[in-house]
Scaffold this motif. Structure first.
Motif, PDB file in Angstrom:
ATOM      1  N   ILE A  38       0.688  -3.816  -4.155  1.00  0.00           N
ATOM      2  CA  ILE A  38       0.644  -2.423  -4.848  1.00  0.00           C
ATOM      3  C   ILE A  38       1.827  -1.781  -4.408  1.00  0.00           C
ATOM      4  O   ILE A  38       2.401  -1.798  -3.788  1.00  0.00           O
ATOM      5  N   LYS A  39       2.052  -0.536  -4.844  1.00  0.00           N
ATOM      6  CA  LYS A  39       2.538   0.072  -4.892  1.00  0.00           C
ATOM      7  C   LYS A  39       3.214   0.646  -3.294  1.00  0.00           C
ATOM      8  O   LYS A  39       2.045   1.518  -3.576  1.00  0.00           O
ATOM      9  N   PRO A  40       4.103   1.422  -2.611  1.00  0.00           N
ATOM     10  CA  PRO A  40       3.530   2.425  -1.097  1.00  0.00           C
ATOM     11  C   PRO A  40       3.784   3.602  -1.649  1.00  0.00           C
ATOM     12  O   PRO A  40       4.467   4.257  -3.163  1.00  0.00           O
ATOM     13  N   ILE A  41       2.903   4.355  -0.919  1.00  0.00           N
ATOM     14  CA  ILE A  41       2.357   5.867  -1.627  1.00  0.00           C
ATOM     15  C   ILE A  41       3.292   6.734  -0.498  1.00  0.00           C
ATOM     16  O   ILE A  41       3.126   6.805   0.308  1.00  0.00           O
ATOM     17  N   PHE A  42       4.135   7.563  -0.461  1.00  0.00           N
ATOM     18  CA  PHE A  42       4.782   8.584   0.442  1.00  0.00           C
ATOM     19  C   PHE A  42       3.995   9.892   0.333  1.00  0.00           C
ATOM     20  O   PHE A  42       4.152  11.015  -0.599  1.00  0.00           O
ATOM     21  N   GLU A  43       3.979   9.947   1.289  1.00  0.00           N
ATOM     22  CA  GLU A  43       2.801  11.598   1.650  1.00  0.00           C
ATOM     23  C   GLU A  43       3.182  12.172   2.522  1.00  0.00           C
ATOM     24  O   GLU A  43       3.940  11.539   3.882  1.00  0.00           O
ATOM     25  N   PHE A  44       3.275  13.198   3.007  1.00  0.00           N
ATOM     26  CA  PHE A  44       3.574  14.499   3.908  1.00  0.00           C
ATOM     27  C   PHE A  44       2.879  14.935   4.502  1.00  0.00           C
ATOM     28  O   PHE A  44       1.277  15.254   4.266  1.00  0.00           O
ATOM     29  N   SER A  45       2.923  14.537   6.526  1.00  0.00           N
ATOM     30  CA  SER A  45       1.832  14.860   6.942  1.00  0.00           C
ATOM     31  C   SER A  45       2.526  16.895   7.890  1.00  0.00           C
ATOM     32  O   SER A  45       2.798  15.959   8.531  1.00  0.00           O
ATOM     33  N   LYS A  46       1.527  17.737   7.481  1.00  0.00           N
ATOM     34  CA  LYS A  46       1.910  18.441   8.180  1.00  0.00           C
ATOM     35  C   LYS A  46       1.177  18.385  10.087  1.00  0.00           C
ATOM     36  O   LYS A  46       0.828  18.931  10.936  1.00  0.00           O
ATOM     37  N   CYS A  47       0.164  17.968   9.817  1.00  0.00           N
ATOM     38  CA  CYS A  47      -1.069  17.579  10.931  1.00  0.00           C
ATOM     39  C   CYS A  47      -0.708  17.437  12.461  1.00  0.00           C
ATOM     40  O   CYS A  47      -1.295  16.771  12.663  1.00  0.00           O
ATOM     41  N   CYS A  48       0.465  16.113  11.907  1.00  0.00           N
ATOM     42  CA  CYS A  48       0.721  15.123  12.519  1.00  0.00           C
ATOM     43  C   CYS A  48       2.454  15.077  13.513  1.00  0.00           C
ATOM     44  O   CYS A  48       2.823  15.957  12.121  1.00  0.00           O
ATOM     45  N   PRO A  49       3.197  15.001  14.420  1.00  0.00           N
ATOM     46  CA  PRO A  49       4.101  15.096  14.081  1.00  0.00           C
ATOM     47  C   PRO A  49       5.546  13.476  13.928  1.00  0.00           C
ATOM     48  O   PRO A  49       6.324  13.743  14.408  1.00  0.00           O
ATOM     49  N   TYR A  50       4.801  13.333  13.192  1.00  0.00           N
ATOM     50  CA  TYR A  50       5.290  12.173  12.432  1.00  0.00           C
ATOM     51  C   TYR A  50       6.201  12.303  11.208  1.00  0.00           C
ATOM     52  O   TYR A  50       6.697  11.764  10.682  1.00  0.00           O
ATOM     53  N   GLY A  51       5.690  13.836  10.193  1.00  0.00           N
ATOM     54  CA  GLY A  51       6.105  14.043   8.807  1.00  0.00           C
ATOM     55  C   GLY A  51       5.989  13.462   7.761  1.00  0.00           C
ATOM     56  O   GLY A  51       4.284  12.886   7.706  1.00  0.00           O
ATOM     57  N   TRP A  52       7.180  12.495   7.197  1.00  0.00           N
ATOM     58  CA  TRP A  52       6.993  11.383   6.456  1.00  0.00           C
ATOM     59  C   TRP A  52       6.428  10.420   6.694  1.00  0.00           C
ATOM     60  O   TRP A  52       6.978   9.497   7.195  1.00  0.00           O
ATOM     61  N   ASN A  53       5.529   9.880   5.755  1.00  0.00           N
ATOM     62  CA  ASN A  53       4.840   8.382   6.147  1.00  0.00           C
ATOM     63  C   ASN A  53       4.520   7.428   5.013  1.00  0.00           C
ATOM     64  O   ASN A  53       4.601   8.389   4.059  1.00  0.00           O
ATOM     65  N   ILE A  54       4.195   6.508   4.841  1.00  0.00           N
ATOM     66  CA  ILE A  54       3.650   5.519   3.270  1.00  0.00           C
ATOM     67  C   ILE A  54       2.167   4.970   3.830  1.00  0.00           C
ATOM     68  O   ILE A  54       1.599   4.533   4.364  1.00  0.00           O
ATOM     69  N   SER A  55       1.219   5.109   2.901  1.00  0.00           N
ATOM     70  CA  SER A  55       0.196   4.838   2.873  1.00  0.00           C
ATOM     71  C   SER A  55       0.405   3.848   1.932  1.00  0.00           C
ATOM     72  O   SER A  55      -0.082   3.681   1.157  1.00  0.00           O
ATOM     73  N   PHE A  56      -1.041   2.828   2.316  1.00  0.00           N
ATOM     74  CA  PHE A  56      -0.881   1.252   0.769  1.00  0.00           C
ATOM     75  C   PHE A  56      -2.661   1.874   0.935  1.00  0.00           C
ATOM     76  O   PHE A  56      -3.209   1.967   2.069  1.00  0.00           O
ATOM     77  N   LYS A  57      -3.069   1.998  -0.581  1.00  0.00           N
ATOM     78  CA  LYS A  57      -4.632   1.909  -1.023  1.00  0.00           C
ATOM     79  C   LYS A  57      -4.272   0.807  -2.090  1.00  0.00           C
ATOM     80  O   LYS A  57      -3.861   0.291  -2.406  1.00  0.00           O
ATOM     81  N   LYS A  58      -5.342   0.196  -2.137  1.00  0.00           N
ATOM     82  CA  LYS A  58      -5.726  -1.134  -3.242  1.00  0.00           C
ATOM     83  C   LYS A  58      -7.386  -0.425  -3.550  1.00  0.00           C
ATOM     84  O   LYS A  58      -8.424  -0.370  -2.623  1.00  0.00           O
ATOM     85  N   SER A  59      -8.016  -0.620  -4.967  1.00  0.00           N
ATOM     86  CA  SER A  59      -8.998  -0.226  -5.644  1.00  0.00           C
ATOM     87  C   SER A  59     -10.012   0.599  -4.455  1.00  0.00           C
ATOM     88  O   SER A  59     -10.831   1.250  -4.571  1.00  0.00           O
ATOM     89  N   GLY A  60      -8.956   2.018  -4.570  1.00  0.00           N
ATOM     90  CA  GLY A  60      -8.971   3.503  -3.726  1.00  0.00           C
ATOM     91  C   GLY A  60      -9.602   3.014  -1.899  1.00  0.00           C
ATOM     92  O   GLY A  60     -10.326   4.290  -1.241  1.00  0.00           O
ATOM     93  N   ARG A  61      -9.407   2.036  -1.368  1.00  0.00           N
ATOM     94  CA  ARG A  61      -9.832   1.551   0.070  1.00  0.00           C
ATOM     95  C   ARG A  61      -8.322   1.899   0.075  1.00  0.00           C
ATOM     96  O   ARG A  61      -7.796   1.045   0.353  1.00  0.00           O
ATOM     97  N   ALA A  62      -8.056   2.992   1.542  1.00  0.00           N
ATOM     98  CA  ALA A  62      -7.140   2.725   2.894  1.00  0.00           C
ATOM     99  C   ALA A  62      -7.074   1.682   3.418  1.00  0.00           C
ATOM    100  O   ALA A  62      -7.778   0.801   3.779  1.00  0.00           O
ATOM    101  N   LEU A  63      -6.114   0.990   3.123  1.00  0.00           N
ATOM    102  CA  LEU A  63      -4.955  -0.255   3.599  1.00  0.00           C
ATOM    103  C   LEU A  63      -5.359  -0.075   5.358  1.00  0.00           C
ATOM    104  O   LEU A  63      -5.107  -0.265   6.790  1.00  0.00           O
ATOM    105  N   CYS A  64      -4.009   0.438   5.408  1.00  0.00           N
ATOM    106  CA  CYS A  64      -3.236   1.156   6.247  1.00  0.00           C
ATOM    107  C   CYS A  64      -1.986   2.425   5.944  1.00  0.00           C
ATOM    108  O   CYS A  64      -2.264   2.525   4.592  1.00  0.00           O
TER     109      CYS A  64
END
Length: 138
Positions: A38-64
């Protein structure tokens, strides 16, 4: 220099690595890409203090989700209702850190959101096992 709190400045993997400066980060990201194809998904979150993060999803399911921090990182793994029974039969074999984290994380809507601070390779191994429980490979 990349600013992880700027939603208009999307990072690349190199930016994350330079910011985190932790071999475990690169090893974990590369493991997720190779092991789950899988490819990492770069996401920006305004609701937490972390800002940019990376999500990993497989078959529509969030892994981490991985949160880069200065010198270390946090991995969020959700233990949901589907994997709770298997996780609870296995978690006593995890590191004391993970056992304590699981026992002290409040459950909400049948889930536990484990915010795992990555300190060493043993914790990475625990995270890999959590993800394997969450996503059963064929």
């Amino acid at each position: 220099m990349w600013n992880k709190e700027d939603s208009n400045q999307e990072p690349c993997l190199y930016d994350y690595s330079e910011y985190v400066r932790n071999k475990n980060w690169d090893d974990f990201i590369n493991y997720m890409i190779a092991e789950y194809e899988i490819k990492p998904i770069f996401e920006f979150s305004k609701c937490c203090p972390y800002g940019w993060n990376i999500s990993f999803k497989k078959s529509g399911r969030a892994l981490c989700r991985c949160y880069p921090l200065d010198g270390y990182f946090i991995v969020l793994v959700v233990v949901g209702q589907k994997e709770k029974m298997q996780f609870e039969t296995e978690y006593k074999t995890f590191t004391p850190y993970m056992q304590n984290l699981y026992e002290n994380t409040q459950e909400g809507m049948g889930q536990k959101w484990l915010m795992i601070e990555v300190e060493d390779q043993e914790i990475i191994n625990d995270i890999k096992r959590c993800i394997d429980i969450r996503y059963k490979r064929k």
